[in-house]
Motif scaffolding. Structure first.
Motif, PDB file in Angstrom:
ATOM      1  N   TRP A   1       0.767  -1.221   0.353  1.00 51.77           N
ATOM      2  CA  TRP A   1       0.283  -0.300  -0.174  1.00 51.77           C
ATOM      3  C   TRP A   1       0.952   1.181  -0.052  1.00 51.77           C
ATOM      4  CZ3 TRP A   1       0.524   4.006   3.977  1.00 51.77           C
ATOM      5  CH2 TRP A   1       1.404   3.088   5.001  1.00 51.77           C
ATOM      6  N   VAL A   2       0.207   2.095  -0.626  1.00 50.39           N
ATOM      7  CA  VAL A   2       1.358   3.772  -0.945  1.00 50.39           C
ATOM      8  C   VAL A   2      -0.131   4.779  -0.891  1.00 50.39           C
ATOM      9  CG1 VAL A   2       0.781   4.067  -3.220  1.00 50.39           C
ATOM     10  CG2 VAL A   2       2.632   5.052  -2.183  1.00 50.39           C
ATOM     11  N   VAL A   3       0.089   6.222  -0.050  1.00 51.71           N
ATOM     12  CA  VAL A   3      -0.322   7.007   0.590  1.00 51.71           C
ATOM     13  C   VAL A   3      -0.472   8.433  -0.739  1.00 51.71           C
ATOM     14  CG1 VAL A   3      -1.077   9.066   1.492  1.00 51.71           C
ATOM     15  CG2 VAL A   3      -0.187   6.391   2.626  1.00 51.71           C
ATOM     16  N   VAL A   4      -1.941   8.339  -0.899  1.00 52.84           N
ATOM     17  CA  VAL A   4      -1.501  10.274  -2.359  1.00 52.84           C
ATOM     18  C   VAL A   4      -3.339  10.365  -1.960  1.00 52.84           C
ATOM     19  CG1 VAL A   4      -1.738  10.311  -4.301  1.00 52.84           C
ATOM     20  CG2 VAL A   4      -0.921   7.755  -4.379  1.00 52.84           C
ATOM     21  N   ASP A   5      -2.323  11.563  -1.155  1.00 51.71           N
ATOM     22  CA  ASP A   5      -2.928  12.552  -1.242  1.00 51.71           C
ATOM     23  C   ASP A   5      -4.236  13.212  -1.944  1.00 51.71           C
ATOM     24  OD1 ASP A   5      -1.936  13.282   1.783  1.00 51.71           O
ATOM     25  OD2 ASP A   5      -0.911  14.735   0.442  1.00 51.71           O
ATOM     26  N   ASN A   6      -5.454  13.675  -1.545  1.00 50.40           N
ATOM     27  CA  ASN A   6      -6.309  14.086  -3.021  1.00 50.40           C
ATOM     28  C   ASN A   6      -5.988  15.172  -2.761  1.00 50.40           C
ATOM     29  OD1 ASN A   6      -8.390  11.549  -2.916  1.00 50.40           O
ATOM     30  ND2 ASN A   6      -9.342  12.082  -0.702  1.00 50.40           N
ATOM     31  N   GLY A   7      -6.507  15.624  -4.259  1.00 56.68           N
ATOM     32  CA  GLY A   7      -6.166  16.697  -4.870  1.00 56.68           C
ATOM     33  C   GLY A   7      -7.329  17.228  -5.044  1.00 56.68           C
ATOM     34  N   VAL A   8      -7.842  18.519  -5.407  1.00 58.28           N
ATOM     35  CA  VAL A   8      -9.149  19.475  -5.753  1.00 58.28           C
ATOM     36  C   VAL A   8      -8.787  20.230  -6.919  1.00 58.28           C
ATOM     37  CG1 VAL A   8     -10.190  18.826  -4.051  1.00 58.28           C
ATOM     38  CG2 VAL A   8      -9.221  20.977  -4.041  1.00 58.28           C
ATOM     39  N   ASN A   9      -9.477  20.651  -7.505  1.00 61.79           N
ATOM     40  CA  ASN A   9      -8.895  21.879  -7.823  1.00 61.79           C
ATOM     41  C   ASN A   9     -10.072  22.996  -8.413  1.00 61.79           C
ATOM     42  OD1 ASN A   9      -7.759  23.608  -9.934  1.00 61.79           O
ATOM     43  ND2 ASN A   9      -8.166  22.104 -11.930  1.00 61.79           N
ATOM     44  N   VAL A  10     -11.219  23.297  -7.644  1.00 62.27           N
ATOM     45  CA  VAL A  10     -11.694  24.254  -7.548  1.00 62.27           C
ATOM     46  C   VAL A  10     -11.908  25.296  -8.624  1.00 62.27           C
ATOM     47  CG1 VAL A  10     -13.283  26.238  -5.857  1.00 62.27           C
ATOM     48  CG2 VAL A  10     -12.637  24.373  -4.862  1.00 62.27           C
ATOM     49  N   ASP A  11     -13.096  26.200  -9.311  1.00 60.09           N
ATOM     50  CA  ASP A  11     -12.658  26.803 -10.231  1.00 60.09           C
ATOM     51  C   ASP A  11     -12.537  28.197  -9.135  1.00 60.09           C
ATOM     52  OD1 ASP A  11     -12.985  29.107 -12.273  1.00 60.09           O
ATOM     53  OD2 ASP A  11     -14.368  28.050 -13.339  1.00 60.09           O
ATOM     54  N   LEU A  12     -11.434  29.238  -8.926  1.00 62.81           N
ATOM     55  CA  LEU A  12     -11.355  30.277  -8.474  1.00 62.81           C
ATOM     56  C   LEU A  12     -12.131  32.046  -9.150  1.00 62.81           C
ATOM     57  CD1 LEU A  12      -7.802  29.672  -7.561  1.00 62.81           C
ATOM     58  CD2 LEU A  12      -9.936  29.687  -6.250  1.00 62.81           C
ATOM     59  N   THR A  13     -12.832  31.399 -10.353  1.00 64.87           N
ATOM     60  CA  THR A  13     -13.359  32.889 -11.171  1.00 64.87           C
ATOM     61  C   THR A  13     -13.540  33.502 -10.755  1.00 64.87           C
ATOM     62  OG1 THR A  13     -13.295  31.899 -13.231  1.00 64.87           O
ATOM     63  CG2 THR A  13     -14.545  33.271 -13.302  1.00 64.87           C
ATOM     64  N   PRO A  14     -13.951  34.611 -10.220  1.00 67.79           N
ATOM     65  CA  PRO A  14     -14.878  35.811  -9.552  1.00 67.79           C
ATOM     66  C   PRO A  14     -16.864  35.065 -10.384  1.00 67.79           C
ATOM     67  CG  PRO A  14     -13.549  36.400  -9.773  1.00 67.79           C
ATOM     68  CD  PRO A  14     -12.998  35.532 -10.869  1.00 67.79           C
ATOM     69  N   GLN A  15     -16.953  34.886  -9.115  1.00 68.39           N
ATOM     70  CA  GLN A  15     -18.814  34.187  -8.871  1.00 68.39           C
ATOM     71  C   GLN A  15     -19.412  35.415  -8.347  1.00 68.39           C
ATOM     72  OE1 GLN A  15     -19.964  31.159 -10.894  1.00 68.39           O
ATOM     73  NE2 GLN A  15     -17.420  30.850 -11.152  1.00 68.39           N
ATOM     74  N   LEU A  16     -20.759  35.503  -9.120  1.00 69.21           N
ATOM     75  CA  LEU A  16     -21.992  36.290  -7.774  1.00 69.21           C
ATOM     76  C   LEU A  16     -22.491  35.963  -7.297  1.00 69.21           C
ATOM     77  CD1 LEU A  16     -24.522  36.915 -10.877  1.00 69.21           C
ATOM     78  CD2 LEU A  16     -22.563  38.768 -10.296  1.00 69.21           C
ATOM     79  N   ARG A  17     -22.235  37.054  -6.120  1.00 63.15           N
ATOM     80  CA  ARG A  17     -23.226  35.911  -4.618  1.00 63.15           C
ATOM     81  C   ARG A  17     -24.741  35.036  -4.905  1.00 63.15           C
ATOM     82  NH1 ARG A  17     -21.995  37.759   0.372  1.00 63.15           N
ATOM     83  NH2 ARG A  17     -23.278  37.253   1.800  1.00 63.15           N
ATOM     84  N   PRO A  18     -24.127  34.248  -4.463  1.00 64.70           N
ATOM     85  CA  PRO A  18     -25.470  33.699  -3.707  1.00 64.70           C
ATOM     86  C   PRO A  18     -26.596  33.950  -3.698  1.00 64.70           C
ATOM     87  CG  PRO A  18     -23.457  31.556  -3.396  1.00 64.70           C
ATOM     88  CD  PRO A  18     -23.035  33.446  -3.665  1.00 64.70           C
ATOM     89  N   ALA A  19     -27.360  33.873  -4.251  1.00 69.82           N
ATOM     90  CA  ALA A  19     -28.831  35.222  -3.797  1.00 69.82           C
ATOM     91  C   ALA A  19     -29.354  34.477  -1.929  1.00 69.82           C
ATOM     92  CB  ALA A  19     -30.400  34.421  -4.706  1.00 69.82           C
ATOM     93  N   ASP A  20     -28.929  33.753  -1.871  1.00 70.09           N
ATOM     94  CA  ASP A  20     -29.693  32.799  -0.316  1.00 70.09           C
ATOM     95  C   ASP A  20     -28.723  33.057   0.654  1.00 70.09           C
ATOM     96  OD1 ASP A  20     -27.860  31.304  -1.398  1.00 70.09           O
ATOM     97  OD2 ASP A  20     -28.964  28.971  -0.803  1.00 70.09           O
ATOM     98  N   LEU A  21     -27.622  34.662  -0.112  1.00 67.48           N
ATOM     99  CA  LEU A  21     -26.535  34.664   1.118  1.00 67.48           C
ATOM    100  C   LEU A  21     -26.982  35.792   1.554  1.00 67.48           C
ATOM    101  CD1 LEU A  21     -23.177  32.699  -0.212  1.00 67.48           C
ATOM    102  CD2 LEU A  21     -25.079  32.170   2.001  1.00 67.48           C
ATOM    103  N   PRO A  22     -27.968  36.641   2.458  1.00 69.20           N
ATOM    104  CA  PRO A  22     -27.913  38.261   2.610  1.00 69.20           C
ATOM    105  C   PRO A  22     -26.225  38.237   3.006  1.00 69.20           C
ATOM    106  CG  PRO A  22     -28.651  36.111   4.702  1.00 69.20           C
ATOM    107  CD  PRO A  22     -28.043  35.272   3.218  1.00 69.20           C
TER     108      PRO A  22
END
Length: 315
Positions: free
Chosen positions: A113-134
């Protein structure tokens, strides 16, 4: 991974149609039947594929990628064929060392066995504020399955303990029947269940909320934590399992004991009241993501393992 290699995906009966379509969009064939001997290596994804590991192991090298935390061990104990898969696999990949040393150790007969950390890649392009976040509120995000295993009830109790009308809570993800709390009219005005969202909308919540709550009872360093780190969203998590290996208390996040709503509430209050703390945790969290949890790092590590496993059949 498909760029330098020829890749095909064997589709399982539980696979979501949207994911199947996503493979086709990027030109990766999705097939319904496969002959293992035709491949240099087979990558089996999830503890659920243990029986497939055993069937393929006599025909070609097999890499078994196991994501499940404690509930995966319960599945192994209930599945008579699964223990033998740990020996049959050419290589086992865990996202955390904790799985190998604490969860699946009784079935790891040798050091395959071996360990490989999970990776993520979120799109950091600026997004509009969701309408349900006052605007003008401190908004806490819980991202992922809305269920007791993920600590959805602990977050709710922590928000109730804060007793602050300026604090809002939004759950983003599919809701499980085991978490259907009754909310007062006042709570319903600031606690929302947004349901599952596409990636672009998830990115918007990550950008516009003020903190991520992840008081899980059984998880790895889940993708919600990693997405928050990359996005610069401060994390308040439980100290369960492997999480302290990525989240260092007071450096890139805040930790509280599993199931302790009082301690979680105290951590969330710190984040609410201390903008400098939020900025420091965010900066250090982004550094953690760059150093350990990028998609490129995960891809390169998996490719190396697959190539090494394939080479064993040619020796």
């Amino acid at each position: 991974m498909a760029q330098p290699h020829e890749v095909e995906v064997l589709w399982g009966r539980l696979g979501p149609p949207a994911l199947k379509d996503a493979y086709g969009t990027v030109g990766i064939p999705v097939i319904l039947n496969a002959a293992p001997k035709a491949y240099d290596v087979v990558l089996c994804n999830s503890i659920l594929t243990g029986s497939l590991v055993r069937r393929c192991a006599d025909q070609c090298p097999v890499v078994w990628w196991i994501h499940e935390p404690r509930f995966g061990a319960d599945m192994v104990r209930r599945g008579p064929d699964l223990p033998a898969a740990f020996t049959a696999a050419t290589r086992i990949v865990f996202p955390t060392r904790w799985q190998a040393t604490d969860i699946y150790s009784e079935w790891l007969a040798h050091e395959n066995w071996v360990v490989v950390d999970n990776g993520v890649n979120v799109d950091l392009t600026p997004q509009l504020r969701p309408a349900d976040l006052p605007p003008g509120c401190f908004t806490i995000l819980q991202l992922g399955g809305v269920e007791r295993r993920k600590g959805a009830d602990v977050t709710l109790e922590a928000v109730r303990r804060l007793a602050d009308p300026r604090v809002h809570l939004v759950y983003v993800g599919p809701r499980h029947p085991n978490f259907m709390p009754e909310l007062t009219a006042e709570e319903a005005a600031r606690i929302r269940f947004a349901g599952p969202k596409p990636e672009t909308q998830v990115a918007a919540y990550l950008q516009h909320c003020d903190a991520l709550s992840c008081p899980t009872r059984d998880d790895l360093v889940n993708l919600a934590i990693l997405e928050a780190l990359q996005s610069g969203l401060p994390v308040a998590a439980s100290s369960f399992g492997a999480i302290p290996g990525t989240i260092r208390h007071d450096w890139n996040g805040l930790l509280s004991p599993v199931g302790d709503a009082t301690a979680l509430a105290a951590n969330l209050a710190r984040l609410r009241d201390d903008p400098a703390l939020r900025r420091r945790l965010a900066i250090n969290g982004q550094e953690t993501h760059r150093e350990r949890h990028t998609v490129a790092r995960q891809r390169d590590a998996l490719l190396t393992i697959l190539e090494e496993a394939s080479a064993t059949a040619r020796r």
